[in-house]
Design a protein around this motif. Structure first.
Motif, PDB file in Angstrom:
ATOM      1  N   LEU A 303       8.773   5.787  -5.925  1.00 30.61           N
ATOM      2  CA  LEU A 303       9.010   4.931  -4.763  1.00 30.61           C
ATOM      3  C   LEU A 303       7.703   4.620  -4.035  1.00 30.61           C
ATOM      4  O   LEU A 303       7.509   3.507  -3.531  1.00 30.61           O
ATOM      5  CB  LEU A 303      10.007   5.609  -3.815  1.00 30.61           C
ATOM      6  N   GLY A 304       6.790   5.597  -3.992  1.00 27.21           N
ATOM      7  CA  GLY A 304       5.504   5.386  -3.332  1.00 27.21           C
ATOM      8  C   GLY A 304       4.670   4.323  -4.017  1.00 27.21           C
ATOM      9  O   GLY A 304       4.036   3.485  -3.359  1.00 27.21           O
ATOM     10  N   LEU A 305       4.655   4.330  -5.350  1.00 28.70           N
ATOM     11  CA  LEU A 305       3.895   3.311  -6.081  1.00 28.70           C
ATOM     12  C   LEU A 305       4.505   1.918  -5.904  1.00 28.70           C
ATOM     13  O   LEU A 305       3.778   0.928  -5.791  1.00 28.70           O
ATOM     14  CB  LEU A 305       3.827   3.678  -7.567  1.00 28.70           C
ATOM     15  N   LEU A 306       5.830   1.861  -5.889  1.00 26.74           N
ATOM     16  CA  LEU A 306       6.476   0.563  -5.644  1.00 26.74           C
ATOM     17  C   LEU A 306       6.108   0.042  -4.255  1.00 26.74           C
ATOM     18  O   LEU A 306       5.880  -1.163  -4.072  1.00 26.74           O
ATOM     19  CB  LEU A 306       7.993   0.710  -5.766  1.00 26.74           C
ATOM     20  N   TRP A 307       6.047   0.934  -3.293  1.00 25.67           N
ATOM     21  CA  TRP A 307       5.684   0.543  -1.929  1.00 25.67           C
ATOM     22  C   TRP A 307       4.224   0.078  -1.870  1.00 25.67           C
ATOM     23  O   TRP A 307       3.897  -0.938  -1.255  1.00 25.67           O
ATOM     24  CB  TRP A 307       5.926   1.722  -0.993  1.00 25.67           C
ATOM     25  N   LEU A 308       3.331   0.812  -2.537  1.00 21.44           N
ATOM     26  CA  LEU A 308       1.918   0.413  -2.568  1.00 21.44           C
ATOM     27  C   LEU A 308       1.726  -0.950  -3.225  1.00 21.44           C
ATOM     28  O   LEU A 308       0.788  -1.679  -2.909  1.00 21.44           O
ATOM     29  CB  LEU A 308       1.093   1.466  -3.318  1.00 21.44           C
ATOM     30  N   GLY A 309       2.609  -1.286  -4.160  1.00 23.10           N
ATOM     31  CA  GLY A 309       2.486  -2.556  -4.862  1.00 23.10           C
ATOM     32  C   GLY A 309       3.056  -3.743  -4.109  1.00 23.10           C
ATOM     33  O   GLY A 309       2.912  -4.889  -4.556  1.00 23.10           O
ATOM     34  N   MET A 310       3.678  -3.496  -2.958  1.00 19.31           N
ATOM     35  CA  MET A 310       4.271  -4.598  -2.194  1.00 19.31           C
ATOM     36  C   MET A 310       3.199  -5.359  -1.428  1.00 19.31           C
ATOM     37  O   MET A 310       2.291  -4.755  -0.859  1.00 19.31           O
ATOM     38  CB  MET A 310       5.320  -4.057  -1.216  1.00 19.31           C
ATOM     39  N   PRO A 311       3.277  -6.695  -1.395  1.00 20.86           N
ATOM     40  CA  PRO A 311       2.282  -7.485  -0.654  1.00 20.86           C
ATOM     41  C   PRO A 311       2.345  -7.205   0.845  1.00 20.86           C
ATOM     42  O   PRO A 311       3.427  -7.218   1.444  1.00 20.86           O
ATOM     43  CB  PRO A 311       2.696  -8.936  -0.955  1.00 20.86           C
ATOM     44  N   THR A 312       1.227  -6.920   1.452  1.00 18.93           N
ATOM     45  CA  THR A 312       1.135  -6.732   2.894  1.00 18.93           C
ATOM     46  C   THR A 312      -0.326  -6.829   3.316  1.00 18.93           C
ATOM     47  O   THR A 312      -1.220  -6.450   2.560  1.00 18.93           O
ATOM     48  CB  THR A 312       1.712  -5.375   3.340  1.00 18.93           C
ATOM     49  N   GLU A 313      -0.539  -7.347   4.519  1.00 18.44           N
ATOM     50  CA  GLU A 313      -1.888  -7.386   5.083  1.00 18.44           C
ATOM     51  C   GLU A 313      -2.033  -6.359   6.198  1.00 18.44           C
ATOM     52  O   GLU A 313      -3.083  -6.302   6.839  1.00 18.44           O
ATOM     53  CB  GLU A 313      -2.183  -8.792   5.620  1.00 18.44           C
ATOM     54  N   ASN A 314      -0.991  -5.574   6.417  1.00 18.93           N
ATOM     55  CA  ASN A 314      -0.995  -4.552   7.460  1.00 18.93           C
ATOM     56  C   ASN A 314      -1.600  -3.268   6.904  1.00 18.93           C
ATOM     57  O   ASN A 314      -1.006  -2.618   6.030  1.00 18.93           O
ATOM     58  CB  ASN A 314       0.436  -4.317   7.952  1.00 18.93           C
ATOM     59  N   VAL A 315      -2.764  -2.882   7.414  1.00 25.68           N
ATOM     60  CA  VAL A 315      -3.456  -1.692   6.921  1.00 25.68           C
ATOM     61  C   VAL A 315      -2.622  -0.438   7.149  1.00 25.68           C
ATOM     62  O   VAL A 315      -2.597   0.471   6.304  1.00 25.68           O
ATOM     63  CB  VAL A 315      -4.839  -1.561   7.597  1.00 25.68           C
ATOM     64  N   MET A 316      -1.908  -0.375   8.271  1.00 28.87           N
ATOM     65  CA  MET A 316      -1.082   0.799   8.557  1.00 28.87           C
ATOM     66  C   MET A 316       0.036   0.955   7.529  1.00 28.87           C
ATOM     67  O   MET A 316       0.401   2.079   7.163  1.00 28.87           O
ATOM     68  CB  MET A 316      -0.502   0.694   9.958  1.00 28.87           C
ATOM     69  N   MET A 317       0.584  -0.159   7.059  1.00 27.08           N
ATOM     70  CA  MET A 317       1.620  -0.092   6.033  1.00 27.08           C
ATOM     71  C   MET A 317       1.050   0.428   4.716  1.00 27.08           C
ATOM     72  O   MET A 317       1.719   1.165   3.987  1.00 27.08           O
ATOM     73  CB  MET A 317       2.249  -1.470   5.836  1.00 27.08           C
TER      74      MET A 317
END
Length: 526
Positions: A303-317
């Protein structure tokens, strides 16, 4: 003369070998941009060098286990100590040799310096393999009362080294260094300081006999683990752990290069979490058995890798996703070694070496090159679709083919120059000098890149980030497969009455002290 064995000193020295390995690993992952601009080494070649940093490890940790049982702990530590220093010395030869090769054989200069860096990393990994072949069975042997807990504490040395090496890299390596950029050779050879420290601490010490040396059942007994089907399953699962944990760590700095101000921080942060968490493995294992811990960790890592692979420009995310992923990967490697030590104690260094070999060979031969190929392929595809004109200006003249991916990559020298540039709000781009000063770029290439900088730089950097995220998403399939395997083992042990450590021989307190070298044997009877 004091013949007692100091468990504390041996534990600290063993811990420092992993710190040295972690420092070397973290600083090497930060050298990609320097190697792109100085030598023209691209993503595939960089991935191969990272892979070499594990290849020798995988080979040597297995055969090192055999050598440990045959020759004992100390001799192999001395050999690794000397070879590690040679590996550091090879780094300083890269630049002068590259300059001479550019004069005598310019067409092959890049490939030849790649070979030098490859073999330096390979030699480094051989030393790592010898260390692990020694320290894992050593710690399991001198702390028989709680092997899994102390092996997790021991392997906190790896993230500790990555924290030290990562902070050093952030401060002094690469164009985005916090303080001052130093020559990469000095940064990558910094692990030698810790090598000298553990050598001073460990080499004068007395070591216990190995399981093979002290066994009365014959040397062949140490290979009995390979007759167990669950152990063969553990080997496959440990190969997947190596792919996920160390494969991703190898590329984390590069994959996050245009996401964070200084990408090495993500590696430092996840390493800090691993360092803390591994000290708490003992209480967790007492509440749930090791196989349950491995199953839960695999699900969280997926689940962590899937989350890391999600597009986001928020550094906190990004850091939140990295936190979740770290909770998943923290316990996997040392807990697997603990399972090998508890279930196959008669096999000593061989069982642990076989698991380590599977993990490291997978990283060196599959994970590093494959993740690099995935990132490069998707980066090129995204850039070609989003900005075809930019792609035409930045593409390499040669096709790349690796692990089923065939594509036209971005030229490494151009990519390395662009990845040093940051966009400043309202003030254009910073560090355009990275293009003007790139020795491997022709005057025509520099002129073209500068003329189209406003259009091309954001497009190339966006494609780079997208390719990295897609590589992380694809890698999430690995811990998913691990979860299936550990669930199967959990069912197997349930049918066998539950997971229980195996005891080969219940020694009395006096016998245990003798076995560990901390007491005198009883006088012989005649």
């Amino acid at each position: 003369m004091d013949l007692q064995i100091s468990r504390g000193k041996l534990m600290l020295a063993s811990f420092l070998t992993l710190v040295a390995s972690g420092v070397g690993f973290a600083t090497r992952t930060a050298a990609g941009t320097d190697w792109e601009t100085e030598f023209g080494i691209g993503g595939g070649e960089f991935g191969a060098i990272l892979g070499a940093g594990f290849l020798g490890f995988g080979i040597m940790i297995f055969f090192g286990g055999i050598l440990v049982e045959a020759f004992g702990y100390k001799k192999l530590l001395v050999l690794a100590f000397l070879m590690h220093l040679v590996s550091a010395a090879m780094l300083f030869a890269a630049n002068p040799l590259f300059e001479s090769w550019q004069e005598s054989d310019p067409e092959n200069a890049t490939s030849r310096v790649f070979g030098l860096l490859f073999w330096s990393a390979f030699l480094f990994s051989i030393c790592q393999g010898l260390y692990e072949a020694v320290i894992n069975p050593l710690i399991a042997q001198i702390y028989p009362e709680n092997k899994t807990h102390y092996l997790n504490i021991l392997h906190a040395g790896w993230p500790a080294g990555m924290i030290i090496g990562g902070l050093f890299a952030a401060g002094f390596i690469g164009p985005n260094a916090w303080f001052v950029q130093i020559p990469w050779q000095w940064g990558l050879s910094s692990f030698a300081i810790i090598v000298v420290a553990y050598g001073i601490l460990a080499l004068p010490e007395r070591f216990p006999e190995t399981v093979g040396e002290s066994s009365t059942a014959g040397f062949a007994t140490v290979f009995s683990c390979f007759l167990s089907i669950p152990f063969l399953v553990l080997i496959v699962l440990h190969a997947l752990i190596g792919y996920m944990e160390l494969g991703v760590d190898s590329w984390m700095t590069k994959l996050m290069e245009n996401v964070l101000p200084n990408a090495v921080l993500i590696l430092v942060y996840t390493s800090a979490l691993m360092f803390v968490l591994r000290f708490f493995a003992g209480p967790i294992v007492h509440r749930i058995n090791p196989i349950g811990l491995l199953l839960g960790s695999s699900i969280i890592a997926c689940l962590g890798l899937l989350w890391l692979g999600m597009p986001t420009e928020n550094v906190m995310m990004v850091f939140a996703a990295a936190t979740f992923y770290s909770f998943g990967k923290a316990f996997l490697w040392p807990t697997m070694l603990g399972v090998a030590g508890e279930r196959y104690p008669q096999s000593g260094a061989i069982a642990m070496g076989a698991l380590g070999a599977a993990g490291m060979l997978t990283v060196g031969q599959i994970a590093g090159p494959r993740i690099g190929a995935q990132q490069g392929y998707h980066m090129s595809q995204d850039l070609q679709e989003a900005a075809p004109e930019t792609f035409d200006r930045y593409k390499s003249d040669e096709l790349a083919s690796s692990w089923g991916y065939e594509y036209t990559p971005i030229a490494p020298a151009k990519l390395g120059a662009v990845n040093q540039i940051k966009e400043v709000d309202g003030e254009g781009f910073s560090n355009l000098e990275s293009i003007r000063e790139a020795d491997l770029l022709s005057a025509e290439d520099k002129e073209t890149m500068l003329a189209h900088a406003e259009q091309d730089i954001p497009a190339v950097q966006a494609a780079y980030v997208s390719g990295g995220r897609q590589a992380l998403t694809l890698t999430a399939m690995v811990p998913f497969a691990m979860a299936i395997g550990f669930a199967g083992l959990l069912v197997y042990f349930f049918t066998q009455g539950g997971y229980k450590p195996v005891e080969v021989h219940k020694e009395t307190e006096e016998e245990e002290e003798v076995a560990l070298g901390m007491g005198d044997p009883a006088p012989a009877e005649y």
